[in-house]
Design a protein around this motif. Structure first.
Motif: not given
Length: 121
Positions: A21-38
C-alpha cells in the motif's frame, strides 16, 4: 509537504502473496499517476506497474498476470497485489506519484521511502 508512505513489505515464501500500500498526503491539486517501481540487488530501478487518475493501468512484462495495481482516489492510495511470487521478485519496492502541487501548480513527483519484499523459502 507531500509525502508517500509505503507499507506491506516483508518476507514471503515462493508462490505466496503480498499486498503493498502507498498513501499520499500533503497539498496537491491532483495526482496524475501513481506507480510501483522496484530495485533488486545489483540491478537498476525498474517500473513494475502504474495507474492513472482514470484507472488506466500499465504493467511491466514480469508483473503481467501475477500483479494487480489498483487505486483508491478518495484515499489517495495505490495498492499492488502480488501473487505467485518468485525469488526474482525480491527487491525494494518504491511508490511514486506524479502530481500537481497545490502551492505552485507545477507538476512534481515524489518517491516513497521504499519497502523491502523478500521472497525466500
Amino acid at each position: 509537504q507531500v509525502q508517500l508512505v509505503e507499507s506491506g513489505g516483508g518476507l514471503v515464501q515462493p508462490g505466496g502473496s503480498l499486498r503493498l500500500s502507498c498513501a499520499a498526503s500533503g497539498r496537491f491539486v491532483s495526482i496524475n499517476s501513481m506507480g510501483w517501481f522496484r530495485q533488486a540487488p545489483g540491478k537498476q530501478r525498474e517500473l513494475v506497474a502504474s495507474i492513472t487518475s482514470s484507472n488506466t493501468t500499465n504493467y511491466a512484462d514480469p508483473a503481467k498476470g501475477r500483479f494487480t495495481i489498483s487505486r483508491d482516489n478518495a484515499k489517495n492510495t495505490v495498492y499492488l497485489q502480488m501473487s505467485s511470487l518468485k525469488s526474482e521478485d525480491t527487491a525494494v519496492y518504491y511508490c511514486h506519484a506524479l502530481f500537481i502541487s497545490a502551492n505552485s501548480y507545477r507538476i512534481l513527483d515524489r518517491w516513497g521511502q521504499g519497502t523491502l519484499v523478500t521472497v525466500s523459502s
